[in-house]
Scaffold this active site. Structure first.
Site, short mmCIF file in Angstrom:
data_model
loop_
_atom_site.label_atom_id
_atom_site.label_comp_id
_atom_site.label_asym_id
_atom_site.label_seq_id
_atom_site.Cartn_x
_atom_site.Cartn_y
_atom_site.Cartn_z
N ASP A 127 -32.59 11.89 93.99
CA ASP A 127 -34.09 12.22 94.33
C ASP A 127 -34.91 11.32 94.92
O ASP A 127 -34.28 10.25 95.62
CB ASP A 127 -34.63 13.14 93.21
CG ASP A 127 -35.54 14.43 93.64
OD1 ASP A 127 -36.39 14.08 94.43
OD2 ASP A 127 -35.15 15.41 93.25
N HIS A 164 -41.51 13.79 93.61
CA HIS A 164 -40.47 15.14 93.36
C HIS A 164 -39.54 14.59 92.32
O HIS A 164 -39.17 15.56 91.56
CB HIS A 164 -40.09 15.36 94.87
CG HIS A 164 -38.99 16.55 94.69
ND1 HIS A 164 -37.77 16.53 94.45
CD2 HIS A 164 -39.55 17.96 94.89
CE1 HIS A 164 -37.09 17.64 94.44
NE2 HIS A 164 -38.12 18.46 94.64
N ASN A 254 -34.79 27.02 99.24
CA ASN A 254 -35.99 27.85 99.06
C ASN A 254 -36.51 28.52 100.26
O ASN A 254 -37.32 28.61 100.88
CB ASN A 254 -37.31 26.65 98.97
CG ASN A 254 -37.21 25.94 97.53
OD1 ASN A 254 -36.48 26.33 96.55
ND2 ASN A 254 -37.63 24.93 97.54
N SER A 317 -35.69 23.52 93.36
CA SER A 317 -35.63 22.09 92.59
C SER A 317 -36.00 21.97 91.28
O SER A 317 -35.31 21.07 90.52
CB SER A 317 -36.71 21.15 93.45
OG SER A 317 -36.14 20.73 94.61
#
Length: 925
Positions: A127, A164, A254, A317
């Site tokens: 990430d 994130h 998404n 996520s």
């Protein structure tokens, strides 16, 4: 194969002139990835690049050469037979102590309360990085890797400059410290693999390199809350990691609402694609869907860590790390990522268990795959925490100082063992324990009374175990207990005999007498040992103290990821240092040892003079209160080495028993009437009987399960339609129970009997080998395939002494030749097997061709295995049970008649017996 560092270095040296020459040509270039299948192809690719950005070694899959390539060079490389592909380097993007609602919804908080923490598992979070100084994360942070660097203003190159990655990491494994939030597996080690920049964007080649790094480090789980297009090099990297045992978890994307829109890498078959749900278990509107979705998890408004604090985010996520955390729990218990890597339909291992134990929340297969991930269900029947081990290093400033050790688990009746102490200081010393509680204990380095009580820093190991007779995850037997003793000592008998002489260690648990004291043991046998207290020679008797002991089988094994060994030396250990060589090799062993004999009468304790991964050096140390002589005769020493310490997993209060059966569930289609499917059993049996459940009701045609070729290690079965049908059938689910033939008793005393009989359509009475206290529930299945026609069994007149059974073909057919029928009779009631519930009961005579619900009395963490069979034969027409639905709370069944002679399917009422099993083994005597 050449070393990657040498390879990259050679490329760099060779490219010094090439890069300058190509730059002067002013050709338009694009960042591309060349999939080179051998070294020569990789070298040619490097020569044709205007800039080599990275070289990624994927082992047997070759190299990825990432660089800037003009179109003409890319086209030329693509024509080479030893180049698999030349593709643009695509972008990946992030798919963006309160207990978060997601942790509660998947029951992760409930397993945390039972002592499961995910300790010993390693999760790589690919990430934007992880905040290296977050108070809820830093205690769980392991080694990190920066494929993309955070910049000089951050403490670590893999630090999170976007937020994130820290949020995703917190969902996996924030520590359970009473502050902030708590993660799905709060004891798991997190590895930040920074592959995205602060904007949440990065090249897929960097993701591939990060995945390669995680695989090479031996990480257990890779959590990938990112997505992009499909590329050959990302597919190669996923295959590389999958082949090396990583459990790969990816966010579905998404892009919702949409169909067939799962992002990559989640959509690769090696990766578990995770969709997102809301608080009411509905699909989140933003969640991508498609046939690649394997599991669902909470993903809307999930609270977690962010750099410098806490915040909520939504997205697949957030769903992805929930699944990664549950996977970490399973990997921590020793489950492999998969058991059959080439069988993506039935992978087994942690991936298979996540699928099998998922909760059906009403989502379609494209929306939620196998269902909502269920932590408690995944761990149902798994080994439980029964203790923990560790090492502490402290000094002793004076005789009155006590140190506190806080335990990671909470115990009902813990026993603490400590010692031997290292030998940094020259004065005799041992460890003394007091105030043992559910969550910790106190100890000190105790010198003898003739000394001043102060001592320099020493290291000493400890082991805590719940009192009782237990079985470690690998089957090793151990027993922990306590007894009140004084200097006269007494014999202590084990609750159950060991197969051979165990290793015994003991420690005083109380501080009733103010003088220093140790324990001595001798006469260790499979049934018990002698133990006494011993003060220094110059003092008299000692007050009664509570003494704790641990007895463990000799040998080596693995307790859910932690290798260990227990052994006993010859009677050769004296006051001179002696080396004990370990049978295995350990990284940082916890080491406990104690003399198993008391040949020398003088007060003496063991000291540890050296310890590494291959062995320990010990010596017998006498105290010198009465005289300065310290020579000691030979003693035998028992020892226990546990790799790395941490939790010990096993089966609480399980005495030595035998596994005489197992359970399972399979889902399969039937392409035609001639195909048979093979089931391989986890155990090997001498004389197994196979019982199968009613088949689910996905297909409208009547069907049942037929068994043949039962062997010690497996059996074959098929979905058998009646003769008037074509034999092909869509996917159905059924359960099975395998039991060794004979009369058995489950660990809780429940009686059961498995046997066989040769039967025809006329049937006969079958007598049990022993009488049941009351009428049992009886289940039967044909074991052979002597006659080619479809056939089932029917039973009736069940009593405590036996039952009637017959074969039954379809109505339009005639007699059936003799077949061997297996049966299982189980005493009605409920209980537990290895900590998992079971129940056996019989319905009233009310089950017909209309669906009826049977509610379970017990609570199950996941849909249990259910055997279900009519106990009566009131309706004469050929009929078998079918299952409409099955979940943790009950099963819906109906009686299904075949239609060979007529289309009428109405069936009179029958009584149905059922056997519901939450675990995967039958264990007892």
């Amino acid at each position: 194969m050449i070393n990657r560092r040498e390879f990259v270095g050679a490329f760099a040296a060779g490219l010094a002139g090439i890069g300058t020459r190509r730059a002067s040509a002013r050709k338009e270039t694009e960042r591309r990835v060349v999939g080179a299948r051998n070294r020569r192809a990789a070298e040619r690719a490097a020569e044709r690049a205007t800039e080599v950005i990275n070289v990624i070694d994927l082992g047997e899959r070759g190299w990825l050469v990432v660089g800037q390539f003009p179109a003409v060079s890319a086209n030329a490389l693509a024509t080479r037979s030893d180049v698999g592909y030349v593709e643009p380097d695509r972008k990946a993007v992030a798919l963006a102590q309160e207990t978060p609602w997601g942790v509660r919804r998947i029951d992760a908080d409930r397993v945390d309360a039972k002592g499961y923490t995910g300790a010993r598992a390693d999760v790589a979070v690919l990430d934007t990085g992880i905040d290296s100084d977050h108070p809820d994360l830093r205690g769980n942070l392991g080694e990190g890797k920066a494929i993309v660097s955070a910049g000089s203003s951050y403490a670590e190159p893999w630090d999170d400059d976007g937020g994130h990655g820290t949020h995703c990491a917190g969902i996996v494994a924030t520590v359970d410290d009473g502050d902030g939030v708590v993660g799905t597996s709060p004891g798991t080690t997190l590895h930040a693999v920074k592959v995205l920049d602060g904007n949440g964007s990065g090249y897929l080649s960097d993701v591939a390199d990060g995945l390669r790094w995680a695989a090479d480090q031996g990480v257990d789980v890779a959590s990938m809350s990112l997505g992009g297009p499909s590329t050959s090099y990302m597919s190669d990297a996923c295959s590389y990691a999958y082949d090396r045992g990583l459990l790969l978890v990816g966010a579905a994307g998404n892009s919702g609402p949409c169909t067939d829109c799962v992002d990559y890498p989640a959509a690769y078959e090696e990766v578990i694609a995770v969709s997102a749900t809301t608080r009411d278990d509905s699909l989140a509107g933003f969640s991508s869907t498609g046939p690649e979705v394997e599991l669902a998890a909470p993903g809307r408004t999930i609270p977690s860590t962010v750099p410098g604090g806490y915040g909520s985010k939504s997205g697949t996520s957030m769903a992805c790390p929930h699944v990664a955390g549950v996977g970490a729990h399973l990997m921590a218990l020793g489950y492999p990522s998969v058991e059959t890597p080439t069988d993506f339909a039935s992978p087994g291992g942690a991936r298979g268990r996540l699928r099998d134990r998922a909760e059906d929340v009403g989502l379609s297969a494209n929306e939620g795959g196998y269902g909502l991930v269920d932590t408690e269900g995944a761990l149902a029947g798994a080994p439980t925490p029964l203790g923990e081990a560790g090492t502490v290093s402290i000094d002793q400033p004076d005789r009155s100082t006590w140190r506190e050790v806080g335990l990671s688990g909470e115990y009902t009746d813990p026993v603490v063992l400590m010692g031997p102490v290292s030998a940094n200081g020259g004065q005799p010393v041992h460890a003394r324990v007091r105030n043992v509680s559910a969550t910790g204990f106190e100890f000190q380095l105790e010198e003898w009374e003739y000394l001043d009580g102060g001592h320099i820093e020493e290291a000493v190991s400890y082991l805590v175990c719940e009192a009782g007779r237990h079985e470690l995850a690998d089957g090793t037997q151990l027993e922990a207990g306590t007894g009140d003793l004084d200097e006269n000592g007494r014999s202590i008998s084990f609750a159950q005999s060991f197969a051979e002489q165990p290793v015994v260690m003991s420690s005083v648990q109380t501080y009733n007498g103010g003088q220093a004291v140790i324990t001595r043991q001798r006469a260790v046998t499979p049934t018990g040992f002698d133990c006494r207290l011993q003060e220094e020679e110059a003092l008299g008797p000692h007050a009664t103290e509570r003494v704790g002991y641990l007895a463990i089988e000799q040998g080596s094994g693995d307790t859910s990821g932690a290798a260990f060994e227990a052994g006993r030396t010859p009677d050769t250990i004296t006051d001179s240092p002696s080396t004990i060589d370990f049978a295995g090799s350990y990284d940082a062993p916890v080491f406990l040892a104690a003399a198993q004999t008391a040949d020398g009468p003088d007060t003496a304790a063991l000291r540890r003079r050296g310890l590494d991964g291959t062995g320990a050096t010990v010596a017998i140390e006498e105290e010198r209160s009465a005289d300065s002589e310290t020579g000691h005769t030979t003693e035998a020493v028992g020892y226990l080495a546990v790799n790395g310490g941490g939790p010990l997993f096993g089966y609480l209060n399980r005495a030595a028993t035998t596994a005489f059966g197992e359970t399972g569930t399979v889902s399969i289609d039937q392409p035609d009437g001639s195909t048979w499917h093979e089931v391989t059993l986890a155990e090997s049996y001498t004389d197994p009987i196979v019982l199968v459940s009613p088949v689910s009701a996905n297909g409208g045609q009547p069907v049942h399960a037929r068994v043949r070729n039962v062997s010690a290690t497996g059996f074959e079965f098929r979905l058998e339609e009646w003769e008037y049908l074509d034999g092909g059938h869509i996917t159905e689910t059924l359960s099975y129970v395998v039991c060794e033939a004979g009369r058995h008793e489950l660990a809780d005393g429940t009686q059961l009997e498995a046997g066989r009989a040769d039967l025809t359509e006329t049937g006969r009475g079958i007598s049990f080998a022993g009488t049941f206290p009351e009428r049992p529930a009886v289940f039967s299945t044909v074991q052979t395939y002597n006659g080619g026609q479809a056939v089932i069994t029917r039973q009736r007149a069940v009593t405590p002494t036996g039952f009637d059974c017959r074969l039954q073909e379809e109505e339009a057919q005639g007699p059936h030749i003799t077949e061997t029928v297996g049966y299982l009779a189980v005493e009605q009631g409920s209980g537990t097997v290895e900590g998992s519930p079971f129940e056996v009961s019989r319905t009233p005579n009310t089950i017909t061709d209309s669906p009826s619900t049977i509610d379970f009395a017990e609570s199950y963490g996941a849909p249990p295995v259910v055997l279900c069979t009519a106990q009566t034969a009131d309706g004469p027409d050929t009929a078998a049970l079918r299952t409409v639905s099955r979940d943790e709370s009950g099963i819906e069944v109906f009686v299904e008649e075949e239609r060979s002679a007529d289309s009428e399917t109405t069936h009179t009422s029958e009584a149905v017996g059922y056997f519901t099993v939450g675990g995967d083994r039958l264990v007892g005597n």
